[in-house]
Write a protein that holds these residues in place. Structure first.
Motif, PDB file in Angstrom:
ATOM      1  N   UNK A  79       1.045  -1.208   0.018  1.00  0.00           N
ATOM      2  CA  UNK A  79      -0.249  -0.043  -0.139  1.00  0.00           C
ATOM      3  C   UNK A  79       0.749   1.306  -0.129  1.00  0.00           C
ATOM      4  N   UNK A  80       2.078   1.390   0.709  1.00  0.00           N
ATOM      5  CA  UNK A  80       2.948   2.407   0.870  1.00  0.00           C
ATOM      6  C   UNK A  80       3.432   2.663  -0.611  1.00  0.00           C
ATOM      7  N   UNK A  81       3.883   1.462  -1.209  1.00  0.00           N
ATOM      8  CA  UNK A  81       4.725   1.600  -2.514  1.00  0.00           C
ATOM      9  C   UNK A  81       3.491   1.989  -3.732  1.00  0.00           C
ATOM     10  N   UNK A  82       2.254   1.743  -3.284  1.00  0.00           N
ATOM     11  CA  UNK A  82       1.264   2.214  -4.267  1.00  0.00           C
ATOM     12  C   UNK A  82       1.195   3.510  -4.022  1.00  0.00           C
ATOM     13  N   UNK A  83       0.851   4.182  -2.961  1.00  0.00           N
ATOM     14  CA  UNK A  83       0.661   5.490  -2.530  1.00  0.00           C
ATOM     15  C   UNK A  83       1.811   6.522  -3.003  1.00  0.00           C
ATOM     16  N   UNK A  84       3.195   5.892  -2.919  1.00  0.00           N
ATOM     17  CA  UNK A  84       4.347   6.691  -3.451  1.00  0.00           C
ATOM     18  C   UNK A  84       4.117   6.700  -5.042  1.00  0.00           C
ATOM     19  N   UNK A  85       3.797   5.648  -5.587  1.00  0.00           N
ATOM     20  CA  UNK A  85       3.664   5.392  -6.851  1.00  0.00           C
ATOM     21  C   UNK A  85       2.624   6.258  -7.949  1.00  0.00           C
ATOM     22  N   UNK A  86       1.991   5.642  -8.643  1.00  0.00           N
ATOM     23  CA  UNK A  86       1.351   6.577  -9.804  1.00  0.00           C
ATOM     24  C   UNK A  86       0.014   7.131  -9.278  1.00  0.00           C
ATOM     25  N   UNK A  87      -0.169   7.068  -7.947  1.00  0.00           N
ATOM     26  CA  UNK A  87      -1.439   7.800  -7.615  1.00  0.00           C
ATOM     27  C   UNK A  87      -2.927   7.267  -8.093  1.00  0.00           C
TER      28      UNK A  87
ATOM     29  N   UNK B 228      -5.924   5.764  -7.799  1.00  0.00           N
ATOM     30  CA  UNK B 228      -6.789   5.504  -6.687  1.00  0.00           C
ATOM     31  C   UNK B 228      -7.656   4.135  -6.923  1.00  0.00           C
ATOM     32  N   UNK B 229      -7.585   3.554  -8.137  1.00  0.00           N
ATOM     33  CA  UNK B 229      -8.210   2.334  -8.153  1.00  0.00           C
ATOM     34  C   UNK B 229      -7.450   1.283  -7.502  1.00  0.00           C
ATOM     35  N   UNK B 230      -6.090   1.197  -8.019  1.00  0.00           N
ATOM     36  CA  UNK B 230      -5.104   0.488  -7.262  1.00  0.00           C
ATOM     37  C   UNK B 230      -4.958   0.527  -5.851  1.00  0.00           C
ATOM     38  N   UNK B 231      -4.997   1.974  -5.407  1.00  0.00           N
ATOM     39  CA  UNK B 231      -4.934   1.820  -4.053  1.00  0.00           C
ATOM     40  C   UNK B 231      -5.831   1.348  -3.323  1.00  0.00           C
ATOM     41  N   UNK B 232      -7.213   1.855  -3.931  1.00  0.00           N
ATOM     42  CA  UNK B 232      -8.405   1.016  -3.260  1.00  0.00           C
ATOM     43  C   UNK B 232      -8.336  -0.368  -3.132  1.00  0.00           C
ATOM     44  N   UNK B 233      -7.739  -1.194  -4.104  1.00  0.00           N
ATOM     45  CA  UNK B 233      -7.846  -2.500  -4.026  1.00  0.00           C
ATOM     46  C   UNK B 233      -6.741  -2.873  -3.173  1.00  0.00           C
ATOM     47  N   UNK B 234      -5.649  -2.181  -3.041  1.00  0.00           N
ATOM     48  CA  UNK B 234      -4.642  -2.768  -2.049  1.00  0.00           C
ATOM     49  C   UNK B 234      -5.285  -2.415  -0.707  1.00  0.00           C
ATOM     50  N   UNK B 235      -5.878  -1.452  -0.434  1.00  0.00           N
ATOM     51  CA  UNK B 235      -6.390  -1.313   0.823  1.00  0.00           C
ATOM     52  C   UNK B 235      -7.637  -2.287   1.171  1.00  0.00           C
TER      53      UNK B 235
ATOM     54  N   UNK C  16      -7.047  -5.364   0.493  1.00  0.00           N
ATOM     55  CA  UNK C  16      -6.240  -6.567   0.687  1.00  0.00           C
ATOM     56  C   UNK C  16      -5.941  -6.416   2.397  1.00  0.00           C
ATOM     57  N   UNK C  17      -5.689  -5.222   2.621  1.00  0.00           N
ATOM     58  CA  UNK C  17      -5.239  -5.054   3.878  1.00  0.00           C
ATOM     59  C   UNK C  17      -6.396  -5.361   4.859  1.00  0.00           C
ATOM     60  N   UNK C  18      -7.671  -4.944   4.338  1.00  0.00           N
ATOM     61  CA  UNK C  18      -8.817  -4.992   5.228  1.00  0.00           C
ATOM     62  C   UNK C  18      -8.871  -6.736   5.467  1.00  0.00           C
ATOM     63  N   UNK C  19      -8.685  -7.582   4.334  1.00  0.00           N
ATOM     64  CA  UNK C  19      -8.879  -8.817   4.302  1.00  0.00           C
ATOM     65  C   UNK C  19      -7.764  -9.496   5.196  1.00  0.00           C
ATOM     66  N   UNK C  20      -6.632  -9.042   5.318  1.00  0.00           N
ATOM     67  CA  UNK C  20      -5.456  -9.553   5.948  1.00  0.00           C
ATOM     68  C   UNK C  20      -5.752  -9.264   7.544  1.00  0.00           C
ATOM     69  N   UNK C  21      -6.269  -8.223   7.751  1.00  0.00           N
ATOM     70  CA  UNK C  21      -6.626  -7.749   9.229  1.00  0.00           C
ATOM     71  C   UNK C  21      -7.800  -8.932   9.626  1.00  0.00           C
ATOM     72  N   UNK C  22      -8.953  -8.951   8.751  1.00  0.00           N
ATOM     73  CA  UNK C  22      -9.772  -9.720   9.308  1.00  0.00           C
ATOM     74  C   UNK C  22      -9.392 -11.390   9.378  1.00  0.00           C
TER      75      UNK C  22
END
Length: 64
Positions: free
Chosen positions: A29-37, A39-46, A48-54
């Motif tokens: 997510x950090x890499x995506x945020x620093x990358x191409x901005x 937001x579709x990719x950022x949302x998808x990565x977020x 994945x984080x939600x799923x990992x927490x769950x």
């Protein structure tokens, strides 16, 4: 409050694997945020984080 189940100790490998996955997903997510901005990719990565927490919470968190 919420506490960890004693199952963590019985399934330590799964717990550490889940924690490592969360860490990996957060790094992506950090890499995506620093990358191409893209937001579709950022949302998808977020998601994945939600799923990992769950995954960990479903297995190891005590519910009130």
């Amino acid at each position: 409050g919420e506490a960890a189940k004693p199952d963590i100790w019985e399934h330590w490998d799964q717990f550490t694997s889940d924690a490592k996955n969360l860490n990996d997903q957060a790094a992506q997510l950090v890499a995506a945020a620093k990358g191409d901005q893209d937001f579709t990719h950022l949302g998808a990565q977020f998601q994945q984080i939600n799923k990992a927490c769950g995954t960990c919470h479903d297995s190891f968190r005590e519910k009130d």
